[in-house]
Each structure stands twice: as structure tokens, then as C-alpha cells.
Write a protein that holds these residues in place. Structure first.
Motif, PDB file in Angstrom:
ATOM      1  N   GLN A 195       0.838  -1.204   0.000  1.00 33.81           N
ATOM      2  CA  GLN A 195       0.000   0.000   0.000  1.00 33.81           C
ATOM      3  C   GLN A 195       0.878   1.261   0.000  1.00 33.81           C
ATOM      4  O   GLN A 195       0.614   2.203  -0.730  1.00 33.81           O
ATOM      5  CB  GLN A 195      -0.924  -0.011   1.222  1.00 33.81           C
ATOM      6  N   GLN A 196       1.944   1.272   0.814  1.00 34.61           N
ATOM      7  CA  GLN A 196       2.847   2.412   0.847  1.00 34.61           C
ATOM      8  C   GLN A 196       3.577   2.565  -0.491  1.00 34.61           C
ATOM      9  O   GLN A 196       3.799   3.674  -0.960  1.00 34.61           O
ATOM     10  CB  GLN A 196       3.854   2.262   1.985  1.00 34.61           C
ATOM     11  N   MET A 197       3.950   1.450  -1.081  1.00 38.31           N
ATOM     12  CA  MET A 197       4.633   1.505  -2.373  1.00 38.31           C
ATOM     13  C   MET A 197       3.714   2.072  -3.448  1.00 38.31           C
ATOM     14  O   MET A 197       4.146   2.866  -4.285  1.00 38.31           O
ATOM     15  CB  MET A 197       5.135   0.114  -2.770  1.00 38.31           C
ATOM     16  N   GLU A 198       2.460   1.706  -3.425  1.00 36.45           N
ATOM     17  CA  GLU A 198       1.510   2.241  -4.399  1.00 36.45           C
ATOM     18  C   GLU A 198       1.362   3.760  -4.230  1.00 36.45           C
ATOM     19  O   GLU A 198       1.288   4.500  -5.215  1.00 36.45           O
ATOM     20  CB  GLU A 198       0.142   1.565  -4.245  1.00 36.45           C
ATOM     21  N   GLU A 199       1.352   4.199  -2.975  1.00 33.64           N
ATOM     22  CA  GLU A 199       1.247   5.638  -2.714  1.00 33.64           C
ATOM     23  C   GLU A 199       2.481   6.370  -3.257  1.00 33.64           C
ATOM     24  O   GLU A 199       2.366   7.436  -3.869  1.00 33.64           O
ATOM     25  CB  GLU A 199       1.101   5.878  -1.208  1.00 33.64           C
ATOM     26  N   VAL A 219       4.390   5.353  -5.680  1.00 37.17           N
ATOM     27  CA  VAL A 219       4.312   5.297  -7.139  1.00 37.17           C
ATOM     28  C   VAL A 219       3.388   6.401  -7.650  1.00 37.17           C
ATOM     29  O   VAL A 219       3.710   7.094  -8.629  1.00 37.17           O
ATOM     30  CB  VAL A 219       3.830   3.913  -7.622  1.00 37.17           C
ATOM     31  N   LEU A 220       2.253   6.591  -6.988  1.00 37.02           N
ATOM     32  CA  LEU A 220       1.328   7.652  -7.388  1.00 37.02           C
ATOM     33  C   LEU A 220       1.996   9.034  -7.281  1.00 37.02           C
ATOM     34  O   LEU A 220       1.828   9.888  -8.146  1.00 37.02           O
ATOM     35  CB  LEU A 220       0.049   7.612  -6.544  1.00 37.02           C
ATOM     36  N   GLN A 221       2.743   9.254  -6.205  1.00 35.24           N
ATOM     37  CA  GLN A 221       3.441  10.529  -6.037  1.00 35.24           C
ATOM     38  C   GLN A 221       4.476  10.736  -7.140  1.00 35.24           C
ATOM     39  O   GLN A 221       4.606  11.837  -7.694  1.00 35.24           O
ATOM     40  CB  GLN A 221       4.121  10.586  -4.664  1.00 35.24           C
ATOM     41  N   LEU A 222       5.215   9.675  -7.430  1.00 37.15           N
ATOM     42  CA  LEU A 222       6.223   9.779  -8.484  1.00 37.15           C
ATOM     43  C   LEU A 222       5.588   9.995  -9.855  1.00 37.15           C
ATOM     44  O   LEU A 222       6.097  10.779 -10.676  1.00 37.15           O
ATOM     45  CB  LEU A 222       7.116   8.535  -8.505  1.00 37.15           C
ATOM     46  N   GLU A 223       4.457   9.346 -10.109  1.00 37.46           N
ATOM     47  CA  GLU A 223       3.764   9.552 -11.377  1.00 37.46           C
ATOM     48  C   GLU A 223       3.264  10.999 -11.485  1.00 37.46           C
ATOM     49  O   GLU A 223       3.339  11.609 -12.549  1.00 37.46           O
ATOM     50  CB  GLU A 223       2.588   8.572 -11.519  1.00 37.46           C
ATOM     51  N   SER A 224       2.783  11.526 -10.373  1.00 36.57           N
ATOM     52  CA  SER A 224       2.332  12.922 -10.351  1.00 36.57           C
ATOM     53  C   SER A 224       3.508  13.863 -10.634  1.00 36.57           C
ATOM     54  O   SER A 224       3.387  14.812 -11.420  1.00 36.57           O
ATOM     55  CB  SER A 224       1.697  13.245  -9.003  1.00 36.57           C
ATOM     56  N   LYS A 225       4.624  13.592  -9.980  1.00 36.19           N
ATOM     57  CA  LYS A 225       5.831  14.409 -10.193  1.00 36.19           C
ATOM     58  C   LYS A 225       6.299  14.296 -11.651  1.00 36.19           C
ATOM     59  O   LYS A 225       6.674  15.298 -12.272  1.00 36.19           O
ATOM     60  CB  LYS A 225       6.927  13.948  -9.230  1.00 36.19           C
ATOM     61  N   ASN A 226       6.243  13.072 -12.173  1.00 30.86           N
ATOM     62  CA  ASN A 226       6.636  12.841 -13.561  1.00 30.86           C
ATOM     63  C   ASN A 226       5.731  13.625 -14.503  1.00 30.86           C
ATOM     64  O   ASN A 226       6.199  14.245 -15.465  1.00 30.86           O
ATOM     65  CB  ASN A 226       6.574  11.346 -13.882  1.00 30.86           C
TER      66      ASN A 226
END
Length: 195
Positions: free
Chosen positions: A121-125, A127-134
């Protein structure tokens, strides 16, 4: 407004000549100079144009040549300044892209070094943050590319204007007889054949 029809004085002729020379130096048209003189002396633009072309211009041939040289030099300086500004802007755009890439690489390195083993669950969060930053970084890259394209378009337009001015200057240098031009609706000059 009353339109004068009396004789031209020496002061009127000097004012006409000085105004036209100023317009030539500044890259304006003689038609605009005729309008300005006509307003000031309460004469028609056509009367001012006739006076200039038929009588006064003959006494100011050297001054006209110097004014055209000044205009040409001013155009070169303006073009060089614009090219310098464009080149500086291009370099700045490339620097922005490089800094974005460098920032992403640092984020990835930091993440790989400091990422503790976490639940899915933390990893998915993350990943979402990194995708947003990307996504933000991709938008920034797109914006910088658009700015670059706009600067390149301006540069191409300036080069085109310089080439048109160079062709006009070459025509004036190779054809010493007086040329008369008319501006069409698109702002292009067309030569009027001498009558």
C-alpha cells in the motif's frame, strides 16, 4: 481645416527635408513623413510628396544616402540584438530541460538508497506521487519546448525581414535612379515604375 495653397518658404522646405530624413533613418515611410509635414504645415500629403520629389529631394541626395545607411545600420543592430536574445533564450531552455532531467535522476537515486521495505500500500502511494511528479515534469518539458518553438519562429521571421531589407538595400545600391515604392495591404513594398 484650411489647406494652404501659397508658395513654399525655405523654412517649409527645410522642415519637409528634415522630417523625411528622420523617417528614413527610423525605418518609417516617406508617406508617413508627408502626412506629418502636411498636418504641421496645413498642406495635403500629396502636395508635400510632390514638393519633395520634384524640388527639395535634389538638394538632399547625400543626406538621403546617409539616412539610408543609418537605417541599415540600425536594422543590423536590431537584428543582431534579437538574434543574441534568441540564442540566450535557447540556451536557457536547454538548461531548464537539463535541470529537470538531473532532478529526476536525483529523485530516483534518493528513492533507491532510502526506500525502506514497505507494505504494498505504501509503495503504491509512492508510485502515485512519483507519477504525479513525472506528469509535472512532462508538462514543464512541453512548456519549455513551446517557448523554444515560439523563439525559433520569431528568429525565422527576423531572418526573413533581414533578407527582405537586404534585397531592398541591394536594389537601391545597384539602381542609383530614384525609386518610388508603394505599400500594399500586406505591408509589402512594390516598386512603381518611373513615369
Amino acid at each position: 481645416m484650411n489647406i494652404r495653397q501659397d508658395a513654399w518658404s525655405d523654412n517649409d522646405d527645410r522642415f519637409l527635408a528634415n522630417t523625411i530624413l528622420k523617417h528614413i533613418r527610423e525605418g518609417s515611410t516617406q508617406l508617413q513623413a508627408f502626412d506629418e509635414v502636411g498636418d504641421a504645415l496645413e498642406r495635403t500629403s500629396a502636395a508635400c510628396g510632390f514638393r519633395w520629389n520634384a524640388i527639395v529631394r535634389l538638394d538632399y541626395e547625400q543626406e538621403v544616402k546617409q539616412a539610408k545607411r543609418t537605417r541599415k545600420q540600425r536594422m543590423k543592430e536590431t537584428a543582431n540584438h534579437a538574434v543574441s536574445k534568441i540564442n540566450h533564450s535557447k540556451h536557457k531552455s536547454y538548461a531548464n530541460i537539463d535541470s529537470i532531467i538531473s532532478g529526476l535522476q536525483h529523485l530516483q537515486t534518493d528513492f533507491e538508497k532510502n526506500a525502506p521495505l514497505t507494505s504494498s500500500q505504501q509503495m503504491e502511494e509512492e508510485v502515485l506521487q512519483l507519477e504525479s511528479k513525472n506528469k509535472e515534469m512532462q508538462e514543464e518539458i512541453t512548456r519549455v519546448k513551446q517557448e523554444y518553438d515560439a523563439v525559433k519562429q520569431d528568429y525565422d521571421m527576423i531572418v526573413s525581414m533581414m533578407n527582405r531589407a537586404r534585397e531592398l538595400a541591394m536594389t537601391e545600391e545597384t539602381n542609383p535612379s530614384p525609386n518610388f515604392f508603394r505599400m500594399d495591404r500586406n505591408g509589402n513594398l512594390e516598386k512603381i515604375e518611373n513615369a
